[in-house]
Design a protein around this motif. Structure first.
Motif, PDB file in Angstrom:
ATOM      1  N   GLU A   1      27.521  35.519  50.979  1.00  0.00           N
ATOM      2  CA  GLU A   1      28.264  34.504  51.729  1.00  0.00           C
ATOM      3  C   GLU A   1      29.164  35.096  52.813  1.00  0.00           C
ATOM      4  OE1 GLU A   1      28.478  34.474  48.192  1.00  0.00           O
ATOM      5  OE2 GLU A   1      26.882  33.003  47.998  1.00  0.00           O
ATOM      6  N   THR A   2      29.711  36.304  52.555  1.00  0.00           N
ATOM      7  CA  THR A   2      30.709  36.863  53.480  1.00  0.00           C
ATOM      8  C   THR A   2      30.241  38.093  54.238  1.00  0.00           C
ATOM      9  OG1 THR A   2      31.656  38.307  51.787  1.00  0.00           O
ATOM     10  CG2 THR A   2      32.577  36.071  51.970  1.00  0.00           C
ATOM     11  N   GLY A   3      29.211  38.767  53.717  1.00  0.00           N
ATOM     12  CA  GLY A   3      28.765  40.014  54.337  1.00  0.00           C
ATOM     13  C   GLY A   3      29.576  41.226  53.915  1.00  0.00           C
ATOM     14  N   ASP A   4      30.578  41.023  53.039  1.00  0.00           N
ATOM     15  CA  ASP A   4      31.386  42.146  52.552  1.00  0.00           C
ATOM     16  C   ASP A   4      30.506  43.104  51.755  1.00  0.00           C
ATOM     17  OD1 ASP A   4      33.696  41.070  53.650  1.00  0.00           O
ATOM     18  OD2 ASP A   4      34.315  40.111  51.774  1.00  0.00           O
ATOM     19  N   MET A   5      30.697  44.410  51.969  1.00  0.00           N
ATOM     20  CA  MET A   5      29.923  45.417  51.253  1.00  0.00           C
ATOM     21  C   MET A   5      30.847  46.289  50.419  1.00  0.00           C
ATOM     22  SD  MET A   5      27.083  46.386  54.099  1.00  0.00           S
ATOM     23  CE  MET A   5      26.115  47.348  52.971  1.00  0.00           C
ATOM     24  N   PHE A   6      30.366  46.685  49.235  1.00  0.00           N
ATOM     25  CA  PHE A   6      31.149  47.554  48.359  1.00  0.00           C
ATOM     26  C   PHE A   6      30.202  48.247  47.388  1.00  0.00           C
ATOM     27  CE2 PHE A   6      30.955  43.365  46.427  1.00  0.00           C
ATOM     28  CZ  PHE A   6      30.704  43.607  45.087  1.00  0.00           C
ATOM     29  N   TYR A   7      30.736  49.209  46.652  1.00  0.00           N
ATOM     30  CA  TYR A   7      29.970  49.899  45.623  1.00  0.00           C
ATOM     31  C   TYR A   7      30.262  49.274  44.270  1.00  0.00           C
ATOM     32  CZ  TYR A   7      28.673  53.452  48.994  1.00  0.00           C
ATOM     33  OH  TYR A   7      28.148  54.092  50.085  1.00  0.00           O
ATOM     34  N   LEU A   8      29.219  49.184  43.435  1.00  0.00           N
ATOM     35  CA  LEU A   8      29.324  48.580  42.109  1.00  0.00           C
ATOM     36  C   LEU A   8      28.715  49.519  41.080  1.00  0.00           C
ATOM     37  CD1 LEU A   8      29.792  46.119  40.186  1.00  0.00           C
ATOM     38  CD2 LEU A   8      27.498  45.346  40.841  1.00  0.00           C
ATOM     39  N   LEU A   9      29.510  49.884  40.072  1.00  0.00           N
ATOM     40  CA  LEU A   9      29.016  50.664  38.944  1.00  0.00           C
ATOM     41  C   LEU A   9      28.492  49.669  37.916  1.00  0.00           C
ATOM     42  CD1 LEU A   9      30.679  53.719  37.329  1.00  0.00           C
ATOM     43  CD2 LEU A   9      29.745  51.914  35.904  1.00  0.00           C
ATOM     44  N   HIS A  10      27.229  49.843  37.499  1.00  0.00           N
ATOM     45  CA  HIS A  10      26.613  48.882  36.587  1.00  0.00           C
ATOM     46  C   HIS A  10      25.529  49.554  35.758  1.00  0.00           C
ATOM     47  CE1 HIS A  10      22.917  48.417  39.091  1.00  0.00           C
ATOM     48  NE2 HIS A  10      23.759  48.749  40.054  1.00  0.00           N
ATOM     49  N   GLN A  11      24.935  48.797  34.851  1.00  0.00           N
ATOM     50  CA  GLN A  11      23.858  49.287  33.994  1.00  0.00           C
ATOM     51  C   GLN A  11      22.564  49.409  34.801  1.00  0.00           C
ATOM     52  OE1 GLN A  11      23.737  50.435  30.926  1.00  0.00           O
ATOM     53  NE2 GLN A  11      21.560  50.399  30.546  1.00  0.00           N
ATOM     54  N   LYS A  12      21.856  50.498  34.648  1.00  0.00           N
ATOM     55  CA  LYS A  12      20.566  50.675  35.300  1.00  0.00           C
ATOM     56  C   LYS A  12      19.664  49.516  34.914  1.00  0.00           C
ATOM     57  CE  LYS A  12      16.765  53.938  35.743  1.00  0.00           C
ATOM     58  NZ  LYS A  12      16.242  55.247  35.318  1.00  0.00           N
ATOM     59  N   GLY A  13      19.003  48.947  35.893  1.00  0.00           N
ATOM     60  CA  GLY A  13      18.105  47.824  35.646  1.00  0.00           C
ATOM     61  C   GLY A  13      18.709  46.484  35.978  1.00  0.00           C
ATOM     62  N   GLU A  14      20.025  46.383  36.118  1.00  0.00           N
ATOM     63  CA  GLU A  14      20.651  45.134  36.550  1.00  0.00           C
ATOM     64  C   GLU A  14      20.420  44.982  38.042  1.00  0.00           C
ATOM     65  OE1 GLU A  14      24.469  44.615  33.616  1.00  0.00           O
ATOM     66  OE2 GLU A  14      24.802  45.430  35.582  1.00  0.00           O
ATOM     67  N   GLY A  15      20.387  43.763  38.499  1.00  0.00           N
ATOM     68  CA  GLY A  15      20.290  43.542  39.922  1.00  0.00           C
ATOM     69  C   GLY A  15      19.097  42.715  40.331  1.00  0.00           C
ATOM     70  N   GLY A  16      18.518  42.010  39.391  1.00  0.00           N
ATOM     71  CA  GLY A  16      17.463  41.103  39.746  1.00  0.00           C
ATOM     72  C   GLY A  16      16.062  41.575  39.461  1.00  0.00           C
ATOM     73  N   ALA A  17      15.837  42.871  39.397  1.00  0.00           N
ATOM     74  CA  ALA A  17      14.503  43.392  39.112  1.00  0.00           C
ATOM     75  C   ALA A  17      14.532  44.114  37.778  1.00  0.00           C
ATOM     76  CB  ALA A  17      14.055  44.314  40.226  1.00  0.00           C
ATOM     77  N   PRO A  18      13.864  43.590  36.771  1.00  0.00           N
ATOM     78  CA  PRO A  18      13.891  44.268  35.469  1.00  0.00           C
ATOM     79  C   PRO A  18      13.106  45.582  35.501  1.00  0.00           C
ATOM     80  CG  PRO A  18      12.369  42.425  35.436  1.00  0.00           C
ATOM     81  CD  PRO A  18      13.073  42.369  36.756  1.00  0.00           C
ATOM     82  N   VAL A  19      13.580  46.544  34.746  1.00  0.00           N
ATOM     83  CA  VAL A  19      12.870  47.814  34.621  1.00  0.00           C
ATOM     84  C   VAL A  19      11.740  47.614  33.619  1.00  0.00           C
ATOM     85  CG1 VAL A  19      13.043  50.222  33.902  1.00  0.00           C
ATOM     86  CG2 VAL A  19      14.922  49.162  35.142  1.00  0.00           C
ATOM     87  N   LEU A  20      10.528  47.819  34.066  1.00  0.00           N
ATOM     88  CA  LEU A  20       9.363  47.662  33.184  1.00  0.00           C
ATOM     89  C   LEU A  20       8.984  48.963  32.508  1.00  0.00           C
ATOM     90  CD1 LEU A  20       7.165  45.353  35.430  1.00  0.00           C
ATOM     91  CD2 LEU A  20       8.776  44.706  33.620  1.00  0.00           C
ATOM     92  N   ALA A  21       9.273  50.078  33.166  1.00  0.00           N
ATOM     93  CA  ALA A  21       8.966  51.382  32.593  1.00  0.00           C
ATOM     94  C   ALA A  21       9.783  52.442  33.289  1.00  0.00           C
ATOM     95  CB  ALA A  21       7.481  51.700  32.736  1.00  0.00           C
ATOM     96  N   THR A  22      10.095  53.508  32.579  1.00  0.00           N
ATOM     97  CA  THR A  22      10.731  54.675  33.151  1.00  0.00           C
ATOM     98  C   THR A  22       9.798  55.838  32.891  1.00  0.00           C
ATOM     99  OG1 THR A  22      12.918  53.777  32.719  1.00  0.00           O
ATOM    100  CG2 THR A  22      12.779  56.149  33.122  1.00  0.00           C
ATOM    101  N   LEU A  23       9.363  56.482  33.948  1.00  0.00           N
ATOM    102  CA  LEU A  23       8.359  57.554  33.827  1.00  0.00           C
ATOM    103  C   LEU A  23       8.962  58.907  34.117  1.00  0.00           C
ATOM    104  CD1 LEU A  23       5.575  55.669  35.767  1.00  0.00           C
ATOM    105  CD2 LEU A  23       5.941  55.709  33.308  1.00  0.00           C
TER     106      LEU A  23
END
Length: 89
Positions: free
Chosen positions: A67-89
């Motif tokens: 909505e605002t275009g503001d950018m920042f860094y976010l520390l979070h769990q790997k795999g969060e963000g809309g795309a699920p992790v299906l495999a780690t190779l």
């Protein structure tokens, strides 16, 4: 919660190397209870899952508030963000 767009994601080691720092400190605001992280003189946001102990594979993403275009860094769990992790190779 505002919708955010994930721009780029880094491992913690990659983020520290890119920023030329040797540590990241996660802190908690005593008034709000919200967590944040510091790196050098800069500050980033931390997922609410951190305080619940739900971050076992931390990563840091550059995100943009749609909505605002503001950018920042976010520390979070790997795999969060809309795309699920299906495999780690």
């Amino acid at each position: 919660m505002e919708k955010i767009k994930f721009i780029e994601t880094f491992s913690v080691a990659e983020f520290k190397a890119q920023k030329g720092i040797n540590k990241i400190e996660v802190k908690q605001n005593h008034r709000t209870g919200k967590c944040f992280f510091t790196y050098g003189f800069e500050v980033g946001a931390v997922s609410e899952k951190f305080i619940k102990g739900e971050i076992s594979q931390p990563v840091i993403s550059q995100v943009c508030v749609q909505e605002t275009g503001d950018m920042f860094y976010l520390l979070h769990q790997k795999g969060e963000g809309g795309a699920p992790v299906l495999a780690t190779l």
